[in-house]
Design an enzyme around this catalytic site. Structure first.
Site, short mmCIF file in Angstrom:
data_model
loop_
_atom_site.label_atom_id
_atom_site.label_comp_id
_atom_site.label_asym_id
_atom_site.label_seq_id
_atom_site.Cartn_x
_atom_site.Cartn_y
_atom_site.Cartn_z
CG ASP A 10 0.64 -22.76 0.88
OD1 ASP A 10 -0.19 -21.96 0.39
OD2 ASP A 10 0.36 -23.53 1.82
CB SER A 53 3.56 8.65 1.88
OG SER A 53 3.25 7.67 0.91
N GLY A 91 4.87 6.01 -4.57
CA GLY A 91 6.08 5.19 -4.52
C GLY A 91 6.41 4.76 -3.11
CG HIS A 118 -2.13 -0.88 1.01
ND1 HIS A 118 -3.38 -0.59 1.54
CD2 HIS A 118 -2.29 -2.04 0.33
CE1 HIS A 118 -4.24 -1.55 1.20
NE2 HIS A 118 -3.59 -2.44 0.47
CG ASP A 119 5.08 3.28 1.53
OD1 ASP A 119 4.59 4.43 1.56
OD2 ASP A 119 6.30 3.06 1.53
CB SER A 166 -3.20 -22.92 3.52
OG SER A 166 -1.83 -22.79 3.23
CG HIS A 201 -4.73 -11.88 -1.81
ND1 HIS A 201 -5.61 -11.49 -2.79
CD2 HIS A 201 -4.25 -10.73 -1.27
CE1 HIS A 201 -5.67 -10.16 -2.86
NE2 HIS A 201 -4.84 -9.68 -1.94
CB THR A 202 -0.72 -17.63 -0.08
OG1 THR A 202 -0.68 -18.97 0.46
CG2 THR A 202 0.56 -16.93 0.31
CG ASP A 236 -4.49 -20.16 0.88
OD1 ASP A 236 -5.27 -21.09 0.64
OD2 ASP A 236 -3.29 -20.19 0.57
N PRO A 296 -5.30 -0.59 -5.81
CG PRO A 296 -3.93 -2.01 -7.05
CD PRO A 296 -3.90 -1.05 -5.90
#
Length: 325
Positions: free
Chosen positions: A252, A76, A72, A66-67, A247, A192-193, A244, A162
């Site tokens: 993984d 921030s 960039g 997110h930073d 898990s 997102h695992t 996930d 996003p």
């Protein structure tokens, strides 16, 4: 109509060229002489927290992401809002961020040893890498030398991060705007695992996808039924679920197995099946049991860590990560 598009393309090329020029100011072992042992201090501090709360790895990785996507990788996202300015940290996508205390603890140790030398942006980049590595995830190189930005704007975070409901076209465009390609998109989505998500970020897919009380037809109905047992309504803001399932504490390739089975939690996960390149990568990792996932993730994280960095005399080295000097 072609003229505005040409202007946009030229601006994008100029941004990427500027970004690349600044990124060349980063180097491995940057603090070797000015603050020996800086990286070891950050790793020890991170290990102290992760050993007590391993689930912090996911939000710390997310914080770095997110930073970097807003102005960039300049730290921030760490700045507090002030009387005259609402900062990134208070934007809706960032209100669920956790782990600021890890960054602050590392900064405090470094300020004690080497006052005014190590930037908060570098600390965040190191903490994200170390946290993932400490839970047996991939390890990547983190060249250093970032300086801290002085600007943090809530609206910029709202528009540049996003969202979980994004489609593949907008996802590819947002990643391209910061110099990342479709492969980086599908690889970094693999983060997102690990971690959890609030029901409110995906319940529209189960209860009111098109505004008619329907479910997302691209989502496995059995998975929807399971999620409904956890998330009572479309407005459930308090319940969290594993991104996930079964898990979520292990880094993984199982995320890709779920996405391939139409069990991606977010629309942005499901969207990876709507593009030939990203779909092929999802299916390859699912079938090959993540044979290249760690290597690919390391490469994309190194690339992401160079987005829009401030180096040289740009920005500053904050004394406290939540406040500009």
């Amino acid at each position: 109509m072609a003229f505005p598009r040409l202007i946009f393309q030229l601006m994008l090329v100029m941004f990427l060229a500027f970004n690349l020029c600044n990124a060349q100011g980063l180097k491995l072992g940057y603090y070797g002489k000015t603050c020996p042992g800086a990286e070891a201090i950050v790793k020890k501090t991170t290990a102290d927290y992760i050993s007590r709360a391993p689930t912090l790895a996911a939000p710390l990785l997310r914080m770095h992401f997110h930073d970097c996507f807003v102005r960039g990788c300049d730290g921030s996202v760490l700045l507090n809002s002030t009387k005259n300015n609402e900062a990134e940290r208070d934007a809706i996508p960032n209100q669920s961020l956790r782990g600021f205390q890890v960054i602050d603890a590392a900064k405090s140790e470094l300020e004690h040893k080497c006052p005014g030398v190590v930037s908060c942006a570098d600390i965040l980049a190191l903490v994200a890498r170390d946290a993932v590595s400490l839970i047996k995830g991939p390890y990547w190189k983190v060249p250093l030398g970032r300086r801290d930005g002085r600007v943090s704007n809530m609206l910029e975070a709202l528009f540049n991060l996003p969202p979980p409901f994004a489609n593949i076209t907008s996802l590819k465009a947002q990643f391209a705007s910061v110099g990342l390609n479709a492969k980086d998109l599908v690889v970094l989505s693999g983060a997102h695992t690990i971690g959890n998500a609030h029901c409110i970020s995906f319940t529209n897919r189960m209860y009111n996808f098109t505004g008619k009380g329907d479910a997302d037809p691209t989502m496995d109905p059995n998975y929807i039924a399971r999620l409904k047992r956890k998330c009572a309504s479309v407005n459930d803001v308090s319940t969290i679920v594993e991104m996930d399932p079964g898990s979520f504490k292990t880094f993984d390739e199982s995320y890709y197995t779920y996405v391939a089975k139409r069990r991606g939690l977010f629309q942005s996960d499901a969207a990876l099946l709507d593009d030939n390149e990203t779909k092929a990568y999802v299916k390859f990792q699912a079938m090959s049991h993540g044979s290249t996932f760690f290597k690919d993730f390391a490469e994309s994280m190194e690339k992401m860590g160079r987005i829009g960095v401030l180096t040289g005399k740009a920005g500053e080295i904050r004394k406290h990560c939540a406040f500009v000097n």
